[in-house]
Scaffold this motif. Structure first.
Motif, mmCIF file in Angstrom:
data_model
loop_
_atom_site.group_PDB
_atom_site.id
_atom_site.type_symbol
_atom_site.label_atom_id
_atom_site.label_comp_id
_atom_site.label_asym_id
_atom_site.label_seq_id
_atom_site.Cartn_x
_atom_site.Cartn_y
_atom_site.Cartn_z
ATOM 1 N N LEU A 29 0.753 -1.196 0.036
ATOM 2 C CA LEU A 29 -0.027 0.062 0.214
ATOM 3 C C LEU A 29 0.849 1.129 -0.040
ATOM 4 O O LEU A 29 0.663 2.292 -0.618
ATOM 5 C CB LEU A 29 -0.855 0.061 1.211
ATOM 6 C CG LEU A 29 -1.806 1.370 1.244
ATOM 7 C CD1 LEU A 29 -2.581 1.520 0.184
ATOM 8 C CD2 LEU A 29 -2.953 1.105 2.576
ATOM 9 N N ALA A 33 0.981 3.785 -3.273
ATOM 10 C CA ALA A 33 0.486 5.082 -2.875
ATOM 11 C C ALA A 33 1.447 6.269 -3.245
ATOM 12 O O ALA A 33 1.215 7.171 -3.658
ATOM 13 C CB ALA A 33 0.085 5.359 -1.287
ATOM 14 N N TYR A 38 -0.499 9.595 -3.489
ATOM 15 C CA TYR A 38 -1.437 9.495 -2.608
ATOM 16 C C TYR A 38 -0.847 9.705 -1.164
ATOM 17 O O TYR A 38 0.063 8.782 -0.667
ATOM 18 C CB TYR A 38 -2.237 8.381 -2.782
ATOM 19 C CG TYR A 38 -3.472 8.212 -1.781
ATOM 20 C CD1 TYR A 38 -4.730 8.951 -1.971
ATOM 21 C CD2 TYR A 38 -3.329 7.751 -0.682
ATOM 22 C CE1 TYR A 38 -5.785 8.713 -1.318
ATOM 23 C CE2 TYR A 38 -4.363 7.744 0.215
ATOM 24 C CZ TYR A 38 -5.649 8.243 -0.103
ATOM 25 O OH TYR A 38 -6.760 8.182 0.840
ATOM 26 N N GLU A 39 -1.398 10.575 -0.330
ATOM 27 C CA GLU A 39 -0.725 10.694 1.139
ATOM 28 C C GLU A 39 -1.540 9.607 1.959
ATOM 29 O O GLU A 39 -2.607 9.831 2.066
ATOM 30 C CB GLU A 39 -0.920 11.952 1.800
ATOM 31 C CG GLU A 39 -0.177 12.300 2.986
ATOM 32 C CD GLU A 39 -0.060 13.607 3.506
ATOM 33 O OE1 GLU A 39 0.249 13.925 4.483
ATOM 34 O OE2 GLU A 39 -0.589 14.733 2.461
ATOM 35 N N LEU A 40 -0.837 8.922 2.741
ATOM 36 C CA LEU A 40 -1.297 7.872 3.710
ATOM 37 C C LEU A 40 -1.090 8.368 5.136
ATOM 38 O O LEU A 40 -0.218 9.320 5.213
ATOM 39 C CB LEU A 40 -0.359 6.431 3.580
ATOM 40 C CG LEU A 40 -0.986 5.724 2.382
ATOM 41 C CD1 LEU A 40 0.079 4.520 2.214
ATOM 42 C CD2 LEU A 40 -2.252 5.224 2.214
ATOM 43 N N LEU A 48 1.472 2.033 9.912
ATOM 44 C CA LEU A 48 0.245 2.150 9.010
ATOM 45 C C LEU A 48 -0.574 0.994 9.535
ATOM 46 O O LEU A 48 -1.738 1.171 9.621
ATOM 47 C CB LEU A 48 0.785 2.232 7.804
ATOM 48 C CG LEU A 48 -0.441 2.151 6.802
ATOM 49 C CD1 LEU A 48 -1.291 3.607 6.864
ATOM 50 C CD2 LEU A 48 -0.158 1.904 5.446
ATOM 51 N N ALA A 67 -11.943 3.540 6.324
ATOM 52 C CA ALA A 67 -10.316 3.206 6.091
ATOM 53 C C ALA A 67 -10.250 2.750 4.700
ATOM 54 O O ALA A 67 -9.140 2.668 3.910
ATOM 55 C CB ALA A 67 -9.714 2.283 6.998
ATOM 56 N N THR A 69 -11.108 4.089 1.703
ATOM 57 C CA THR A 69 -10.621 5.178 0.862
ATOM 58 C C THR A 69 -9.325 4.934 0.631
ATOM 59 O O THR A 69 -8.790 5.295 -0.518
ATOM 60 C CB THR A 69 -11.024 6.281 1.570
ATOM 61 O OG1 THR A 69 -12.336 6.485 2.013
ATOM 62 C CG2 THR A 69 -10.646 7.468 0.540
ATOM 63 N N HIS A 70 -8.366 4.567 1.561
ATOM 64 C CA HIS A 70 -6.980 4.626 1.255
ATOM 65 C C HIS A 70 -6.648 3.342 0.328
ATOM 66 O O HIS A 70 -5.817 3.620 -0.643
ATOM 67 C CB HIS A 70 -6.284 4.270 2.714
ATOM 68 C CG HIS A 70 -6.397 5.425 3.528
ATOM 69 N ND1 HIS A 70 -6.145 6.920 3.446
ATOM 70 C CD2 HIS A 70 -6.569 5.535 4.746
ATOM 71 C CE1 HIS A 70 -6.316 7.494 4.303
ATOM 72 N NE2 HIS A 70 -6.966 6.845 5.432
ATOM 73 N N THR A 71 -7.244 2.264 0.502
ATOM 74 C CA THR A 71 -6.573 0.977 -0.312
ATOM 75 C C THR A 71 -7.472 1.283 -1.702
ATOM 76 O O THR A 71 -6.739 0.872 -2.713
ATOM 77 C CB THR A 71 -7.504 -0.308 0.259
ATOM 78 O OG1 THR A 71 -8.739 -0.291 0.686
ATOM 79 C CG2 THR A 71 -6.531 -0.223 1.756
ATOM 80 N N ALA A 73 -7.491 3.783 -3.303
ATOM 81 C CA ALA A 73 -6.996 4.729 -4.072
ATOM 82 C C ALA A 73 -5.922 4.235 -4.832
ATOM 83 O O ALA A 73 -5.475 4.561 -5.961
ATOM 84 C CB ALA A 73 -6.422 5.892 -3.198
#
Length: 356
Positions: A29, A33, A38-40, A48, A67, A69-71, A73
């Protein structure tokens, strides 16, 4: 006798409920990212991973789902989807899983131009690569896909048609996922009507964030052969947890028909569906004869794998026999032809040394 993690890892396992977008490796991830800017929340894999678990352990399914949303992306290209699916299969194989059904929603991976069939093709390529990579490491695993429609969206009929078009080429079933409360199966009646007519295998998330109404619709109109989670079936059992429980008609139907309950103990605790592993209804439901199974749900979000899920149950009193029985139930609940389920069941029996 208490089982060690090494002994648990060596046991054959079957996973029926695991979300592809909820099980990425933290390192993957972070890498993907970074490639798209993309900022995690954290750039360190350990930090993380801890962040996701802390977020999941909120007691709210809605908060739990944020959560993703992050994956999502990083899951918008065919290359990334193939890699993530490949790693998911390999990770399961290393945990002793011999059969896994990975589920995902094709409609959520089309933000950068992919059409849903291309999403399915990319994931299927990853599943096949994962099986091949696992074999090179000495593991034998079979992997299949479940296509999910998002219950808060309106593309379920399209996804159902997609699942039917890919039946026999990796896709073995259909599901609706996402926020359960307020988005009942009835909102997707045309999709379920089509799937019933075609006798296509269906599992439905129900009895997690909503109660008996959701489960009733899943079993009736949805004709679900399995229920995703289903922990709140206890609401239809008077005096549950006592020596004289009384089953209502929904619970009795689930028991009589041996509808498989795809339970995910740690995830259920995180979303507030169960107060703790020790107090999870899976124990009493197992004792009553329900077809309970043990699953990971979202490996990244809940910080679990099948070894840790089994270990948690062993720590509260489960025996090797208990693990065998839920694994055998999962084997027979797989969306496979009868003879292939029988072969899978034989593999479980052999793996537990019960064929001698």
């Amino acid at each position: 006798m208490t089982l060690t993690p090494q002994e648990i890892r060596a046991l054959p396992k079957v996973v029926l409920h695991d979300h592809l977008d909820g099980g990425l490796r933290p390192e993957t991830l972070i890498e993907l990212a970074g490639e798209i800017g993309y900022e995690l929340p954290y750039a360190d894999p350990d930090m993380l991973a801890k962040h996701f678990v802390a977020n999941a352990n909120s007691g709210s399914l809605v908060k739990y789902l944020e959560a993703f949303t992050h994956t999502m992306a990083v899951m918008q290209t065919a290359e990334n989807l193939t890699r993530i699916a490949r790693e998911a299969v390999l990770d399961h194989a290393r945990d002793g899983v011999v059969y896994v059904e990975l589920r995902y929603a094709p409609e959520q991976h089309c933000e950068q131009g992919l059409i849903m069939q291309q999403v399915v093709d990319a994931v299927q390529a990853g599943l096949e690569e994962g099986v091949s990579d696992a074999l090179e490491e000495g593991y034998t695993i079979r992997a299949a896909a479940l296509l999910c429609a998002m219950r808060q969206a309106d593309r379920s009929l399209e996804v159902a048609e997609l699942a039917l078009a890919n039946w026999g080429t990796g896709c073995v079933g259909f599901d609706i996922a996402g926020p359960e409360l307020g988005f009942p199966p009835a909102k997707h009646a045309p999709a379920f009507s089509l799937l019933r007519d075609e006798l296509f295998p269906v599992t439905i998330h129900a009895g997690e964030a909503d109660g008996l109404g959701s489960m009733s619709q899943a079993l009736g109109m949805g004709a679900a052969r399995r229920i995703g989670h289903g922990a709140r079936i206890t609401e239809d059992i008077t005096d549950f947890g006592t020596e004289l429980p009384v089953l209502g008609h929904i619970a009795q139907y689930v028991l009589d028909q041996q509808i498989v309950l795809e339970m995910c103990p740690t995830s259920n605790v995180h979303t507030g569906t169960a107060p703790s592993i020790a107090e999870h209804p899976i124990h009493e439901l197992r004792d009553l004869g329900f077809a309970v199974t043990v699953n990971t749900d979202d490996k990244l979000m809940s910080g679990v794998d099948m070894v840790s899920e089994f270990q948690e149950l062993v720590d509260v009193g489960w025996s090797r026999t208990d693990l065998f029985e839920v694994t055998l139930a999962a084997a027979w609940g797989a969306f496979l032809p009868y003879d292939e389920r029988a072969d899978l069941a034989d593999l479980i029996v052999e793996g537990y040394g019960l064929d001698e």
